[in-house]
Enzyme design. Structure first.
Site, PDB file in Angstrom:
ATOM      1  N   LYS A 128      27.957  25.159  78.410  1.00  0.00           N
ATOM      2  CA  LYS A 128      29.068  25.994  77.963  1.00  0.00           C
ATOM      3  C   LYS A 128      29.023  26.347  76.475  1.00  0.00           C
ATOM      4  O   LYS A 128      28.660  25.545  75.631  1.00  0.00           O
ATOM      5  CB  LYS A 128      30.412  25.284  78.225  1.00  0.00           C
ATOM      6  N   SER A 139      31.325  22.208  75.613  1.00  0.00           N
ATOM      7  CA  SER A 139      32.168  21.404  76.493  1.00  0.00           C
ATOM      8  C   SER A 139      31.675  19.973  76.448  1.00  0.00           C
ATOM      9  O   SER A 139      30.474  19.724  76.323  1.00  0.00           O
ATOM     10  CB  SER A 139      32.083  21.962  77.911  1.00  0.00           C
ATOM     11  N   ASN A 153      32.053  28.077  74.464  1.00  0.00           N
ATOM     12  CA  ASN A 153      33.405  28.602  74.670  1.00  0.00           C
ATOM     13  C   ASN A 153      33.915  29.373  73.449  1.00  0.00           C
ATOM     14  O   ASN A 153      33.750  28.913  72.322  1.00  0.00           O
ATOM     15  CB  ASN A 153      34.365  27.449  74.965  1.00  0.00           C
ATOM     16  N   GLU A 200      40.332  32.531  71.561  1.00  0.00           N
ATOM     17  CA  GLU A 200      41.356  31.987  72.463  1.00  0.00           C
ATOM     18  C   GLU A 200      42.523  31.398  71.673  1.00  0.00           C
ATOM     19  O   GLU A 200      43.692  31.622  71.998  1.00  0.00           O
ATOM     20  CB  GLU A 200      40.756  30.913  73.371  1.00  0.00           C
ATOM     21  N   GLN A 249      68.601  28.344  54.867  1.00  0.00           N
ATOM     22  CA  GLN A 249      67.554  27.398  54.496  1.00  0.00           C
ATOM     23  C   GLN A 249      66.503  27.299  55.605  1.00  0.00           C
ATOM     24  O   GLN A 249      65.358  26.950  55.357  1.00  0.00           O
ATOM     25  CB  GLN A 249      68.178  26.024  54.228  1.00  0.00           C
ATOM     26  N   THR A 275      39.878  51.935  82.157  1.00  0.00           N
ATOM     27  CA  THR A 275      41.329  51.972  82.325  1.00  0.00           C
ATOM     28  C   THR A 275      41.602  51.102  83.541  1.00  0.00           C
ATOM     29  O   THR A 275      40.783  51.062  84.477  1.00  0.00           O
ATOM     30  CB  THR A 275      41.854  53.402  82.566  1.00  0.00           C
ATOM     31  N   HIS A 276      42.686  50.373  83.523  1.00  0.00           N
ATOM     32  CA  HIS A 276      43.002  49.419  84.602  1.00  0.00           C
ATOM     33  C   HIS A 276      41.861  48.418  84.815  1.00  0.00           C
ATOM     34  O   HIS A 276      41.668  47.928  85.919  1.00  0.00           O
ATOM     35  CB  HIS A 276      43.292  50.138  85.928  1.00  0.00           C
ATOM     36  N   LYS A 294      62.672  29.219  55.987  1.00  0.00           N
ATOM     37  CA  LYS A 294      61.403  28.948  55.302  1.00  0.00           C
ATOM     38  C   LYS A 294      60.268  28.518  56.210  1.00  0.00           C
ATOM     39  O   LYS A 294      59.161  29.042  56.123  1.00  0.00           O
ATOM     40  CB  LYS A 294      61.621  27.929  54.193  1.00  0.00           C
ATOM     41  N   ASN A 313      71.745  30.252  45.136  1.00  0.00           N
ATOM     42  CA  ASN A 313      71.720  31.301  46.165  1.00  0.00           C
ATOM     43  C   ASN A 313      70.873  32.503  45.740  1.00  0.00           C
ATOM     44  O   ASN A 313      70.054  32.997  46.523  1.00  0.00           O
ATOM     45  CB  ASN A 313      73.147  31.742  46.505  1.00  0.00           C
TER      46      ASN A 313
HETATM   47  N1  ARG Z   1      67.781  25.055  49.591  1.00  0.00           N
HETATM   48  C1  ARG Z   1      68.690  26.149  49.715  1.00  0.00           C
HETATM   49  C2  ARG Z   1      68.058  27.239  50.609  1.00  0.00           C
HETATM   50  O1  ARG Z   1      66.943  27.152  50.876  1.00  0.00           O
HETATM   51  C3  ARG Z   1      69.010  26.707  48.368  1.00  0.00           C
HETATM   52  C4  ARG Z   1      70.340  27.383  48.300  1.00  0.00           C
HETATM   53  C5  ARG Z   1      71.394  26.381  48.411  1.00  0.00           C
HETATM   54  N2  ARG Z   1      72.670  26.882  48.059  1.00  0.00           N
HETATM   55  C6  ARG Z   1      73.778  26.258  48.434  1.00  0.00           C
HETATM   56  N3  ARG Z   1      74.861  26.737  48.029  1.00  0.00           N
HETATM   57  N4  ARG Z   1      73.711  25.189  49.166  1.00  0.00           N
HETATM   58  O2  ARG Z   1      68.713  28.147  51.027  1.00  0.00           O
END
Ligand code: ARG
Length: 464
Positions: free
Chosen positions: A290, A284, A292, A297, A329, A162-163, A332, A117
């Protein structure tokens, strides 16, 4: 090795009577996306191990073994030879398991006084600190490219809108500097978020701290953190620093998106104010004529996914009780995609800003249409003593006459102009010119060419 840990696939499996199904394994595993944290995971582990040895919690020999094993693992990962196993759930357990394979008991001692953790929270912060530093560098590059463009066109006149209606003449340099300001505030926000990213969670362990005599400040110093997180429950659980980063990223992309929209409009043949280099455009498959503006975009479109990631993280966090929950988790993938999208976009835009070619004649022709100097005429009358509201009305009449006649204000003769106000004299034609109009807005933040040059010098000085 014949112990429990090496035989079982999971580091925690001794407590359980049945294995998880393959689907659950896949569902709960993060290794195939969190392995991008490998280098920072090793960096964090080495700092932790150094502290454990310094405090006498593990032996110097164990620390040396951990260093040796980690050096090999680092090499294996860099060479693409490291075998990531789904069975080992995440980046942390994959590396720890390999370390134990390589150095035995010393590897098993690494996790003393630590939990995944606080380990994962530390990894994310280390990773994000690097990402923010890259982004700050790219924002700077983009701003310098835009400053160069603004400098080349401090005197180039185009209509300001403007606008989306022609409003007043401005200089193109001034227009470009508006984006330099936006990206400058983005850099401030990133730098500010970095302060709160750069604090060390390690030592919080699972949630309550640890019974070992650890030295958190030592680890913080080794890893270049400015401080340690001051509450263990908060340290392992909150991801507000990641949310803040995503909010700052969403604003960068919002500015990128505004700029993209302007590039798309300005390079449309109907407008034709600028062109962007061919390497940022595609053709295109059916229409041979074209060209583009795909890159602007797409950047405009990618703003949507970055905004989405911000909402993902806010929603991820909002219902979580203290302390760590597996929900986290899920931080990520949105975070990594935000970093990737933003980094690629800024890199491309810094290059594209140098590939913008300006068409001053088209800009000037457009500025001459749409009565862009009407406000200048009103200001002229005010300076001759007419109250602004009366001046506004007199000029409105003049504009209506021009609309009927199909001409510009500057096309009216002095006698024709004097019909709207007897205060008008021969000097009026100075204020009706585009050059006179922009030069008159001569104060900090105004569009006058010398103010544009002063603003550029000011920003260049800040960027030194
Ligand atoms: N892979 C977990 C995460 O990204 C790591 C921490 C996991 N801890 C646990 N007590 N399961 O958060």
């Amino acid at each position: 090795m014949t112990d429990q840990f090496s035989k079982k696939s999971e580091a925690w499996s001794a407590r359980f009577s049945e294995p998880v199904s393959d689907l659950v394994k896949r569902y709960t595993a993060s290794v195939f996306f969190d392995n991008r944290l490998a280098q920072v995971d090793i960096q964090g582990s080495l700092a932790h191990a150094e502290m454990l040895a310094h405090q006498g919690i593990i032996s110097a020999a164990d620390y040396a073994e951990i260093q040796r094993g980690m050096a090999q693992i680092k090499g294996e990962i860099e060479a693409g030879q490291f075998e990531w196993l789904l069975d080992l759930e995440d980046v942390h357990l994959n590396i720890e398991k390999r370390l134990t394979e390589l150095v035995g008991d010393a590897g098993k001692r690494l996790h003393t006084g630590r939990s995944r953790n606080d380990q994962v929270a530390t990894d994310i912060r280390l990773y994000m600190r690097g990402a923010v530093d890259d982004i700050l560098g790219l924002l700077r590059e983009l701003r310098i490219a835009l400053l160069d463009l603004a400098e080349q066109h401090s005197d180039t006149i185009l209509p300001g809108f403007t606008h989306m209606q022609v409003a007043q003449p401005i200089t193109f340099g001034h227009h470009v500097l508006a984006y330099v300001e936006m990206f400058g505030r983005d850099a401030e926000r990133m730098a500010d978020a970095r302060k709160r990213i750069n604090r060390l969670p390690l030592g919080a362990a699972a949630l309550a701290g640890t019974t070992f005599p650890i030295d958190r400040l030592r680890v913080a110093k080794t890893l270049g953190f400015d401080d340690v997180c001051r509450n263990s429950l908060d340290a392992v659980s909150d991801r507000d620093f990641a949310i803040e980063f995503c909010a700052a990223a969403a604003l960068v992309m919002t500015h990128i998106s505004r700029m993209s929209e302007e590039l798309v409009i300005s390079m449309s043949p109907r407008v034709g104010f600028i062109d962007i280099a061919d390497r940022f455009c595609t053709g295109s498959s059916i229409m041979p004529q074209k060209k583009n503006p795909d890159v602007p975009e797409l950047a405009r479109g990618k703003t949507g996914r970055v905004n989405g990631h911000l909402i993902s993280l806010l929603t991820l966090m909002k219902g979580q009780p203290l302390a760590y929950n597996k929900d986290n988790q899920e931080d990520k993938e949105p975070l990594f995609d935000t970093v990737d999208t933003l980094t690629d976009t800024l890199r491309i835009f810094a290059d594209m800003a140098r590939g913008i070619s300006v068409k001053p004649d088209a800009m000037r022709a457009a500025a001459l249409q749409g009565y862009a100097t009407a406000t200048d005429l009103a200001d002229y009358l005010v300076k001759k003593g007419l109250p602004f509201r009366d001046a506004h009305e007199a000029v409105a009449h003049a504009v209506r006459t021009c609309v009927d006649k199909g001409c510009d204000l500057a096309d009216l003769s002095l006698d024709e102009l004097r019909a709207f106000s007897s205060l008008i004299g021969a000097d009026v034609f100075d204020v009706l010119t585009l050059e006179g109009s922009v030069a008159a807005r001569d104060h900090i933040g105004g569009t006058a060419p010398n103010q544009v040059r002063a603003a550029i010098a000011h920003i260049r000085n800040e960027l030194k």
